[in-house]
Design an enzyme around this catalytic site. Structure first.
Site, PDB file in Angstrom:
ATOM      1  N   ASP A   1      10.580  -4.965   2.551  1.00 13.69           N
ATOM      2  CA  ASP A   1      10.775  -6.117   1.364  1.00 13.69           C
ATOM      3  C   ASP A   1      11.646  -5.527   0.645  1.00 13.69           C
ATOM      4  OD1 ASP A   1       9.000  -7.784   2.902  1.00 13.69           O
ATOM      5  OD2 ASP A   1       7.010  -6.976   1.978  1.00 13.69           O
TER       6      ASP A   1
ATOM      7  N   ARG B   1      -1.240  -2.597 -10.712  1.00  6.60           N
ATOM      8  CA  ARG B   1      -0.249  -3.535 -10.769  1.00  6.60           C
ATOM      9  C   ARG B   1       0.499  -3.835 -12.657  1.00  6.60           C
ATOM     10  NH1 ARG B   1       0.497  -1.762  -6.342  1.00  6.60           N
ATOM     11  NH2 ARG B   1       0.635  -3.201  -4.382  1.00  6.60           N
TER      12      ARG B   1
ATOM     13  N   ASP C   1      -0.373  -9.917  -6.015  1.00  2.89           N
ATOM     14  CA  ASP C   1       0.496  -8.942  -6.782  1.00  2.89           C
ATOM     15  C   ASP C   1       1.650  -9.630  -7.290  1.00  2.89           C
ATOM     16  OD1 ASP C   1      -0.944  -6.821  -6.127  1.00  2.89           O
ATOM     17  OD2 ASP C   1       0.229  -6.333  -4.440  1.00  2.89           O
TER      18      ASP C   1
ATOM     19  N   SER D   1      -1.089  -2.490   7.067  1.00  3.39           N
ATOM     20  CA  SER D   1      -0.185  -2.771   5.690  1.00  3.39           C
ATOM     21  C   SER D   1      -1.121  -1.816   4.697  1.00  3.39           C
ATOM     22  CB  SER D   1      -0.214  -4.254   5.345  1.00  3.39           C
ATOM     23  OG  SER D   1       0.235  -4.226   3.845  1.00  3.39           O
TER      24      SER D   1
END
Length: 403
Positions: A16, A95, A124, A173
């Site tokens: 990504d 985060r 996120d 993932s």
């Protein structure tokens, strides 16, 4: 957009964020992209991937060490007994720390934009942007805004000869930080699929072996393990290894995301499970019932705010103020027993204990001058309104039956 505009990209070196680098130039018109990787306790191989990918892309790349700051946030979560739908918060806590570290780099390099590679389905994106949208910088999310799929990204990476291995990071993932390891995707998306043992790295299969460990707290903050004083990062790393070896800290659950999607998640969190169990056990010794009841409400709200990435909200300021006061007496030691994949509190001591062994004992007649017989009056009143209500119901029953 003016000349020489620069955007700071949250960069991992995965598919990504790799495709975001050329897209930010081609589709968004940025002249320069800088990649920022923030260390919150990931495995070394993740940094190697980021370094190698950045070098292959010719990307200006920065790595920020935020492990100590993140560990402090994790200990704040311990003070709040923080969990979400039954598991210790991990990614959610990391985060905002990552977002703030990227923001610092962006400001240092006079960036006009901030970018991430999150999709429009997860949490996120919201956690990053809760921090970034408080600035005057443009916030860009190419994957979300362009509606990109994984297949499209793989084809694009191949077309541009980008340094990613077929765009595939593995079967699962995985997101790892100092506090937790999450595993999702692939067959795990099926709630009926039984995950194989090899999805776990931090925790062993629970066995019949046991071990005792003593954890000392000062004002709600873990300070020592078995008498050895350690800094927060060291305590977490030590307990991750020790508790994980006994199979402590596995969660497999259906999680409700902020946007309403229900997803299947698997987590490992040995140190978090251990410290949360110990902290809550010590609270049970030193706080009154009223304090524990009210703090439970505060803990729940703190956890929800943290899950949404709102660590800097005004409400959190108020919650933190209460938690600091409530934790002022949470000082003492707790002995944890690792047993069958659990971290069970089996002993606790504190000079602030709201407890009297003499008063609780069945072998004493009085409690601080109060005779046992004095409880008779209380017993007579206990349930008094309920008895009145039942009597009223019985008297009214014939009238109700006639209707």
């Amino acid at each position: 957009m003016s000349d020489n505009e620069t955007v700071a990209l949250a960069f991992s070196g995965g598919l990504d964020t790799t495709v975001c680098v050329p897209l930010l130039k081609e589709e968004y018109g940025y002249d320069d992209v800088i990649g920022v990787t923030v260390d919150v306790g990931q495995p070394e191989e993740e940094f190697e991937e980021a370094y190698e990918t950045a070098e292959a892309l010719g990307l200006e790349h920065y790595v920020v060490d935020a492990t100590e700051e993140f560990a402090e946030v994790c200990f704040d979560a311990v003070g709040a007994n923080a969990d979400y739908e039954g598991y210790p918060l991990g990614t959610a806590l990391a985060r905002p720390v990552i977002a703030n570290a990227i923001l610092d780099v962006a400001e240092e390099h006079d960036c006009t934009g901030l970018a991430h590679g999150c999709t429009g389905k997860g949490n996120d994106q919201l956690r990053f942007e809760a921090v970034w949208r408080a600035t005057d910088m443009e916030v860009i999310a190419p994957v979300r805004e362009m509606g990109l799929t994984r297949e499209w990204e793989i084809d694009y990476a191949d077309e541009k000869d980008l340094p990613v291995e077929a765009g595939d990071g593995g079967t699962w993932s995985i997101d790892t930080n100092l506090w937790s390891r999450s595993i999702e995707g692939g067959q795990l998306e099926d709630p009926g699929y039984v995950p194989p043992e090899d999805i776990y790295e931090w925790t062993s299969q629970p066995s019949d072996e046991t071990e005792l460990v003593e954890i000392a707290f000062e004002a709600g903050v873990p300070k020592t393990v078995d008498g050895e004083e350690m800094d927060p990062v060291a305590i977490i790393e030590h307990l991750n290894e020790l508790a994980g070896s006994y199979g402590v800290g596995r969660s497999d659950l259906m999680e409700d995301r902020i946007l309403g999607l229900k997803v299947r998640e698997n987590y490992e969190h040995p140190a978090a499970t251990t410290l949360l169990a110990a902290h809550e056990a010590l609270e049970g010794l030193v706080l009154t019932k009223e304090e524990r009841d009210f703090k439970g409400t505060v803990d729940e709200e703190w956890s929800q705010q943290a899950y949404e990435g709102l660590l800097d909200s005004p409400l959190m300021d108020s919650l933190d103020a209460y938690l600091m006061q409530a934790n002022a007496k949470v000082t003492g030691t707790v002995t944890i027993k690792f047993d069958g994949g659990q971290a069970r509190p089996v002993a606790r001591e504190s000079e602030y204990a709201v407890y009297s062994e003499e008063a609780a004992s069945f072998n004493t007649e009085t409690v601080m001058g109060i005779e046992q017989a004095d409880a008779t009056g209380v017993a007579k009143y206990h349930g008094f309104q309920a008895r009145l209500a039942r009597d009223a119901e019985e008297k009214a029953k014939p009238d109700l039956e006639d209707e």
